[in-house]
Design an enzyme around this catalytic site. Structure first.
Site, PDB file in Angstrom:
ATOM      1  N   SER A  45      31.984 -15.372  25.174  1.00 62.92           N
ATOM      2  CA  SER A  45      33.119 -14.970  24.373  1.00 62.92           C
ATOM      3  C   SER A  45      34.340 -14.884  25.425  1.00 62.92           C
ATOM      4  O   SER A  45      35.498 -14.472  24.406  1.00 62.92           O
ATOM      5  CB  SER A  45      33.104 -13.597  23.500  1.00 62.92           C
ATOM      6  OG  SER A  45      32.148 -12.406  24.674  1.00 62.92           O
ATOM      7  N   ASP A 332      37.717  -4.271  20.846  1.00 65.39           N
ATOM      8  CA  ASP A 332      36.145  -3.897  19.500  1.00 65.39           C
ATOM      9  C   ASP A 332      35.424  -3.040  20.828  1.00 65.39           C
ATOM     10  O   ASP A 332      34.386  -3.227  19.905  1.00 65.39           O
ATOM     11  CB  ASP A 332      36.229  -5.829  19.004  1.00 65.39           C
ATOM     12  CG  ASP A 332      35.759  -6.339  19.988  1.00 65.39           C
ATOM     13  OD1 ASP A 332      35.528  -6.010  21.032  1.00 65.39           O
ATOM     14  OD2 ASP A 332      35.444  -7.417  19.981  1.00 65.39           O
ATOM     15  N   HIS A 335      35.197  -6.339  23.740  1.00 55.87           N
ATOM     16  CA  HIS A 335      36.210  -7.332  24.247  1.00 55.87           C
ATOM     17  C   HIS A 335      37.200  -6.778  24.151  1.00 55.87           C
ATOM     18  O   HIS A 335      37.417  -5.514  24.069  1.00 55.87           O
ATOM     19  CB  HIS A 335      36.396  -8.521  22.799  1.00 55.87           C
ATOM     20  CG  HIS A 335      34.924  -9.663  23.186  1.00 55.87           C
ATOM     21  ND1 HIS A 335      34.059  -8.977  21.811  1.00 55.87           N
ATOM     22  CD2 HIS A 335      34.154 -10.035  23.645  1.00 55.87           C
ATOM     23  CE1 HIS A 335      33.458  -9.593  21.601  1.00 55.87           C
ATOM     24  NE2 HIS A 335      33.029 -10.133  22.939  1.00 55.87           N
TER      25      HIS A 335
END
Ligand SMILES: *[C@@H]1O[C@H](CO)[C@@H](O)[C@H](O)[C@H]1NC(C)=O
Length: 357
Positions: A45, A332, A335
């Site tokens: 990610s 978040d 990240h």
């Protein structure tokens, strides 16, 4: 990658004793521009520009990056990036005068100047090796091995390789000569999945040499396919991954440099970069009192709950979103924000790009 509350506590304590270098933001355009015309990105990610949301959902997690407020700072809508805006991999092509990297799984997208094969939640180790150890992939089955197969399919589509794995001719290898390969960050999702599956700390630590071996093998494979310039980022500090990992990765890279002396294999130290952000928070405009607090989340001391992450609408709990993500490091709880990523990208542009020649 995933960070639990417990791991955040570890970050706090590591942060207190860490000694890191000073980070000075600067104008990237003034720096050395290596002759790169293509970028190939592999990872999770941290570098997924939209693959995860174009995959078949394996159903164990929600595709949270599809939802508001992902993308609110840049793009103005969710793009599948796990961020409020751009990722490190969005800033690197920009510094080279190249367009943003399209995600591989978007049909008919242009891959003329590169591709991101990275998928959110992707593990370094393949699913068969993980499941032998009682660990299951929670987000995607597109591990590093799968991403390398995608890359080979991509080369085949360009006519650069046929049935065998070797490049067909000199002009093909010449073409990859100006390509930059970025392998990682990858590995954090392996440890996170092991944590979710309640493996013991020893079982998790036992994954570390396997992950490093997999990264090393992958880099070797890419070099044999024609890669000559590679950047291998390490992990962020995330509790179960000690600093010693950084050392093992750099040992692995030293071996690769000996085996393939014609290739430039560089290490991007995300671990130190992360601490540089924390250490110089004031100077960089981050809110000191909220350094480890996620901008978007469902509440709590760190505005983070692994099972009710920002964007995951299943619980129906509304997200609390900070008013200015540029003043936060964590987006978040897992990240980082666009602001944090842009500063980390500047370090790569300043410190590593000149070494790419
Ligand atoms: C999974 O990874 C292991 C270790 O690198 C390798 O030996 C094995 O062939 C891989 N399995 C598949 C199905 O790719």
């Amino acid at each position: 990658m995933t960070i639990t509350n417990r791991n955040w506590m570890t970050i706090v304590s590591v942060f207190v004793i860490s000694i890191s270098l000073f980070l000075i933001p600067c104008d990237a355009s003034r720096h050395h521009k290596p002759k790169i015309n293509t970028i190939y990105q592999f990872g999770d990610s941290l570098s997924d520009t939209g693959n995860f949301i174009h995959e078949k959902n394996i159903g164990k997690s929600q595709m949270y990056t599809c939802n508001y407020p992902y993308g609110e700072t840049f793009f103005g809508k969710p793009s599948g990036r796990a961020c409020d805006g751009r990722l490190i991999i969005d800033y690197l092509p920009q510094a080279l005068g190249l367009p943003l990297l399209n995600p591989y799984l978007v049909k008919k997208a242009s891959f003329k100047h590169g591709v991101s094969f990275a998928v959110s939640g992707a593990t370094a180790l393949n699913t068969s090796l993980l499941s032998d150890r009682g660990i299951y992939a929670y987000y995607t089955y597109s591990s590093l091995d799968v991403q390398v197969e995608w890359f080979k399919t991509h080369l085949k589509s360009l006519g650069m390789i046929k049935d065998c794995n070797l490049l067909d001719d000199y002009s093909a290898s010449k073409r990859l000569d100006k390509a930059l390969f970025i392998v990682g960050e990858i590995g954090a999702s392996d440890y996170a999945s092991a944590l979710i599956d309640e493996r013991t700390p020893k079982e998790i630590m036992d994954l570390v040499p396997l992950v490093i071996q997999k990264i090393k093998e992958t880099v070797g494979k890419l070099i044999e396919l024609g890669a000559t310039r590679l950047i291998i980022p390490g992990d962020f500090p995330n509790g179960c991954v000690p600093a010693v990992l950084t050392q093992s990765v750099s040992n692995a890279l030293t071996e690769l440099r000996t085996t393939y002396p014609h290739a430039v294999v560089l290490y991007a130290d995300y671990y130190t970069s992360f601490f540089n952000l924390i250490k110089n928070a004031d100077h960089l405009g981050f809110e000191k009192q909220n350094l480890l607090k996620a901008c978007c989340g469902t509440g709590g001391a760190y505005n983070f709950d692994l099972f009710n992450i920002c964007g995951d609408r299943r619980s129906g709990i509304p997200f609390k979103v900070c008013s200015n993500p540029d003043r936060r490091v964590s987006w978040d709880g897992i990240h980082l924000t666009q602001k944090a990523y842009s500063l980390m990208a500047e370090e790569i542009i300043r410190n590593l790009f000149p070494k790419l020649k």
